[in-house]
Motif scaffolding. Structure first.
Motif, PDB file in Angstrom:
ATOM      1  N   LEU A  37       0.818  -1.158  -0.049  1.00  0.00           N
ATOM      2  CA  LEU A  37      -0.060   0.004  -0.041  1.00  0.00           C
ATOM      3  C   LEU A  37       0.965   1.275  -0.009  1.00  0.00           C
ATOM      4  O   LEU A  37       1.764   1.299   0.756  1.00  0.00           O
ATOM      5  CB  LEU A  37      -0.889   0.052   1.182  1.00  0.00           C
ATOM      6  N   TYR A  38       0.591   2.202  -1.104  1.00  0.00           N
ATOM      7  CA  TYR A  38       1.495   3.398  -0.734  1.00  0.00           C
ATOM      8  C   TYR A  38       0.419   4.584  -0.380  1.00  0.00           C
ATOM      9  O   TYR A  38      -0.546   4.713  -0.818  1.00  0.00           O
ATOM     10  CB  TYR A  38       1.702   3.820  -2.559  1.00  0.00           C
ATOM     11  N   ALA A  39       1.037   4.903   0.649  1.00  0.00           N
ATOM     12  CA  ALA A  39       0.443   6.247   1.347  1.00  0.00           C
ATOM     13  C   ALA A  39       0.838   7.365   0.797  1.00  0.00           C
ATOM     14  O   ALA A  39       1.808   8.002   0.872  1.00  0.00           O
ATOM     15  CB  ALA A  39       0.678   5.971   2.754  1.00  0.00           C
ATOM     16  N   ALA A  40      -0.060   7.918  -0.174  1.00  0.00           N
ATOM     17  CA  ALA A  40       0.077   9.413  -0.843  1.00  0.00           C
ATOM     18  C   ALA A  40      -0.466  10.361   0.155  1.00  0.00           C
ATOM     19  O   ALA A  40      -1.470  10.910   0.119  1.00  0.00           O
ATOM     20  CB  ALA A  40      -0.330   9.278  -2.254  1.00  0.00           C
ATOM     21  N   LEU A  41       0.609  11.036   0.940  1.00  0.00           N
ATOM     22  CA  LEU A  41       0.411  11.940   1.895  1.00  0.00           C
ATOM     23  C   LEU A  41       0.426  13.600   1.297  1.00  0.00           C
ATOM     24  O   LEU A  41       1.384  13.658   0.652  1.00  0.00           O
ATOM     25  CB  LEU A  41       0.971  11.781   3.191  1.00  0.00           C
ATOM     26  N   TRP A  70      -6.125  11.838  -4.759  1.00  0.00           N
ATOM     27  CA  TRP A  70      -6.840  11.224  -5.828  1.00  0.00           C
ATOM     28  C   TRP A  70      -7.175  12.133  -6.808  1.00  0.00           C
ATOM     29  O   TRP A  70      -7.000  11.432  -8.138  1.00  0.00           O
ATOM     30  CB  TRP A  70      -8.207  10.517  -5.238  1.00  0.00           C
ATOM     31  N   GLN A  71      -7.449  13.096  -6.903  1.00  0.00           N
ATOM     32  CA  GLN A  71      -7.720  13.882  -8.230  1.00  0.00           C
ATOM     33  C   GLN A  71      -6.384  14.193  -9.081  1.00  0.00           C
ATOM     34  O   GLN A  71      -6.677  14.069 -10.030  1.00  0.00           O
ATOM     35  CB  GLN A  71      -8.203  15.432  -7.735  1.00  0.00           C
ATOM     36  N   LEU A  72      -5.445  14.156  -8.171  1.00  0.00           N
ATOM     37  CA  LEU A  72      -3.974  14.588  -8.928  1.00  0.00           C
ATOM     38  C   LEU A  72      -3.844  13.229  -9.674  1.00  0.00           C
ATOM     39  O   LEU A  72      -3.240  13.136 -10.851  1.00  0.00           O
ATOM     40  CB  LEU A  72      -3.019  14.919  -7.964  1.00  0.00           C
ATOM     41  N   ILE A  73      -4.072  12.090  -9.071  1.00  0.00           N
ATOM     42  CA  ILE A  73      -3.664  10.795  -9.598  1.00  0.00           C
ATOM     43  C   ILE A  73      -4.681  10.459 -10.833  1.00  0.00           C
ATOM     44  O   ILE A  73      -4.048  10.042 -11.830  1.00  0.00           O
ATOM     45  CB  ILE A  73      -3.881   9.751  -8.663  1.00  0.00           C
ATOM     46  N   THR A  74      -6.030  10.765 -10.727  1.00  0.00           N
ATOM     47  CA  THR A  74      -7.041  10.441 -11.851  1.00  0.00           C
ATOM     48  C   THR A  74      -6.649  11.523 -12.960  1.00  0.00           C
ATOM     49  O   THR A  74      -6.755  11.023 -14.170  1.00  0.00           O
ATOM     50  CB  THR A  74      -8.507  10.655 -11.392  1.00  0.00           C
ATOM     51  N   GLY A  89      -7.410  -0.775 -12.540  1.00  0.00           N
ATOM     52  CA  GLY A  89      -7.207  -1.839 -11.649  1.00  0.00           C
ATOM     53  C   GLY A  89      -6.655  -1.414 -10.341  1.00  0.00           C
ATOM     54  O   GLY A  89      -6.321  -2.242  -9.394  1.00  0.00           O
ATOM     55  N   VAL A  90      -6.871  -0.063  -9.963  1.00  0.00           N
ATOM     56  CA  VAL A  90      -6.121   0.409  -8.784  1.00  0.00           C
ATOM     57  C   VAL A  90      -7.493   0.222  -7.694  1.00  0.00           C
ATOM     58  O   VAL A  90      -8.384   0.726  -7.898  1.00  0.00           O
ATOM     59  CB  VAL A  90      -5.668   1.911  -8.825  1.00  0.00           C
ATOM     60  N   THR A  91      -7.026   0.070  -6.491  1.00  0.00           N
ATOM     61  CA  THR A  91      -7.924   0.035  -5.202  1.00  0.00           C
ATOM     62  C   THR A  91      -7.366   1.212  -4.448  1.00  0.00           C
ATOM     63  O   THR A  91      -6.337   1.313  -4.139  1.00  0.00           O
ATOM     64  CB  THR A  91      -8.013  -1.302  -4.718  1.00  0.00           C
ATOM     65  N   ALA A  92      -8.375   1.993  -4.240  1.00  0.00           N
ATOM     66  CA  ALA A  92      -7.832   3.325  -3.269  1.00  0.00           C
ATOM     67  C   ALA A  92      -8.684   3.713  -2.160  1.00  0.00           C
ATOM     68  O   ALA A  92     -10.098   3.571  -2.383  1.00  0.00           O
ATOM     69  CB  ALA A  92      -7.679   4.484  -4.224  1.00  0.00           C
ATOM     70  N   LEU A  93      -8.103   3.887  -1.073  1.00  0.00           N
ATOM     71  CA  LEU A  93      -9.032   4.458   0.136  1.00  0.00           C
ATOM     72  C   LEU A  93      -8.743   5.731   0.339  1.00  0.00           C
ATOM     73  O   LEU A  93      -7.494   6.297   0.475  1.00  0.00           O
ATOM     74  CB  LEU A  93      -8.333   3.512   1.363  1.00  0.00           C
ATOM     75  N   ILE A  94      -9.945   6.607   0.022  1.00  0.00           N
ATOM     76  CA  ILE A  94      -9.744   8.065   0.153  1.00  0.00           C
ATOM     77  C   ILE A  94     -10.325   8.542   1.357  1.00  0.00           C
ATOM     78  O   ILE A  94     -11.603   8.326   1.662  1.00  0.00           O
ATOM     79  CB  ILE A  94     -10.613   8.719  -1.124  1.00  0.00           C
TER      80      ILE A  94
END
Length: 523
Positions: A37-41, A70-74, A89-94
């Motif tokens: 899991l990558y925590a993008a802080l 998540w907005q930056l990523i998408t 294919g990504v699972t993300a917890l926002i």
């Protein structure tokens, strides 16, 4: 651990497959691998989500972040068809505040909510020493131990260099997992105020928390002593600890006792304390009196009355953690503990005790991490008894608490005969400005008539300052090199150069010994 199991711990919006599994947690984009899991802080300068698209392209498919992340990523992955397929294919917890849940998520993934047993120490000075003392006692009793702190991370005898006093939450819980695999039963850990504020110890729970003292430091981060105190006080809540031992030798200890939300055992030198230290100043042996009438005989393996207090705190925390007073008494005057860069004697012929005499042509040289007014005063006062002349080499760090520099100068002027003022880690600040602020404190103490200092030398280059202090000192003098202790680098601007006070001091002593220089008396 599946994402569906993380939702109760970190409630938020889930994108993707809730059955996606993760085997580890990382906030450092350089360390994360597929399956983790990558925590993008959100950061002070850049959001961690900036690095996520490239990680996703390399196979990472599990993300913890906030709406902005998540907005930056998408946005980054929405313009290319191949990227859009990867994003699907990504699972993300926002979540609203990813850093605030990261510790608890890490504890769940690594399964480290209860193993090993943790004892945590906080305070301005003495954290490192107290953890090493506790570790030394436990080792003498046959325990398998670990230490986490400023100097290093030790796991069952193996050493891992430490970047900061308390690691970030994912790193911390990964360490706990390694300890469990190494069959460590107890870990003594420093808990900094920064770590408490920044959620680095979230998910960790201490059977006993200890408090050493509080004096001015880190006010560049906390702004006021009150904020600094409140940060430390978080450790003494039921979120983080079961019970506490608090040293009440200053007003902050008494306040911490009142603020604590867990059962407290107070420790000090007078009858106000529940557990009392009976000690003759200048002597290493002492007795710890418990409130049930029991007594524990102890000896501080490190010099200084303040290390008697640290030794008593370490013993008290272990007793509170369940080690019997009889067990501590049995090893209390024989256990060993050495702390790199803490009142460490430097000798060309190897380590020796502080009480041992030094060669007739060499001064005694000691490296210590003391970098606050209180720590400098205590370190110097410890050395008065058997030093005909006391010399200190010190400076102050740049880009840090500027308010303590004046007090550091005052403490040095009040306690030392000779001051060699030099640079510490100037970082991006002007070194001349830092030294000038310390010099104001020195001059103020001299003008007040309270100063002991007779000579003040300013040598900006730290290596040259150490060389000059050793070369010039009389053989009966003690030279204290203060401020950097165990550190092996000096930060100048944004560059870290190799520099070790201990190595440079040993080199200066060797040069002095090789040249058979008689030295000079500064009086």
């Amino acid at each position: 651990m599946r994402f569906s199991q993380l939702l109760p711990i970190a409630p938020g919006t889930l994108h993707g497959d809730p059955e996606t599994e993760v085997t580890g947690v990382f906030h450092d984009s350089r360390a994360v691998s597929p399956g983790q899991l990558y925590a993008a802080l959100p950061g002070a300068n850049v959001h961690g989500a900036k690095f996520a698209p490239e990680l996703i392209r390399s196979g990472v498919d599990a993300i913890l972040t906030d709406d902005a992340g998540w907005q930056l990523i998408t946005e980054e992955l929405s313009t290319d068809e191949a990227d859009r397929d990867l994003l699907a294919g990504v699972t993300a917890l926002i979540v609203e505040a990813p850093r605030a849940v990261l510790g608890f998520v890490s504890a769940a993934v690594y399964g480290t909510t209860s193993v090993p047993e943790l004892i945590g120490v906080t305070g301005t000075n003495g954290k490192t020493t107290t953890t090493y003392l506790a570790d030394g006692m436990l080792a003498a009793l046959g325990h398998r131990t670990a230490v986490i702190g400023t100097v290093a991370i030790l796991i069952a005898g193996d050493t891992v260099p430490s970047v900061r006093t308390t690691p970030e939450a994912p790193e911390l819980h990964a360490l706990f997992k390694k300890m469990r695999a190494a069959e460590v039963d107890t870990c003594a850990m420093e808990v900094s105020s920064h770590a408490l504020i920044q959620h680095r110890v979230d998910g960790a729970h201490f059977s006993v928390a200890g408090f050493t003292n509080l004096s001015q430091d880190h006010l560049d981060f906390h702004n006021t002593m009150e904020e600094y105190f409140e940060a430390k006080a978080q450790l003494f809540t039921r979120t983080f600890s079961d019970r506490a031992v608090i040293v009440v030798e200053d007003e902050w200890g008494e306040r911490m006792t009142e603020a604590a939300q867990v059962p407290v055992r107070t420790l000090g030198r007078d009858d106000r304390s529940q557990w009392r230290i009976e000690h003759t100043p200048g002597v290493s042996d002492f007795v710890l009196h418990l409130d049930d009438g029991e007594s524990v005989r102890l000896r501080s393996p490190l010099p200084g009355d303040f290390n008697v207090t640290n030794t008593a705190l370490a013993a008290s925390m272990l007793i509170e953690a369940g080690v019997s007073a009889e067990e501590i008494d049995a090893i209390g005057r024989s256990f060993v503990a050495t702390v790199p860069g803490r009142m460490e004697i430097i000798d060309v012929s190897g380590p020796r005790a502080l009480s041992e005499s030094h060669p007739d042509i060499l001064p005694r040289a000691i490296v210590d991490y003391s970098h606050t007014p209180d720590a400098i005063a205590k370190a110097l006062s410890t050395l008065h008894a058997d030093s005909e002349e006391l010399i200190i080499v010190f400076g102050a760090g740049g880009d840090r608490d500027r308010g303590k520099r004046f007090g550091m100068g005052q403490a040095a002027a009040r306690e030392a005969d000779v001051i060699v003022l030099t640079d510490d880690n100037p970082r991006t600040e002007d070194p001349d400005t830092i030294r000038a602020a310390i010099r104001q404190g020195i001059d103020a103490e001299v003008d007040s008539g309270r100063a002991r200092v007779k000579k003040i030398i300013e040598v900006p280059d730290r290596g040259a300052a150490i060389d000059e202090a050793i070369a010039e000192a009389d053989a009966s003098a003690t030279v204290l090199i203060a401020g950097k202790g165990h550190e092996t680098g000096q930060t100048v601007g944004t560059t870290v150069i190799d520099f070790d006070d201990r190595a440079r001091t040993r080199s200066a002593l060797s040069m002095r010994l090789g040249g058979a220089q008689p030295g000079k008396v500064h009086r």
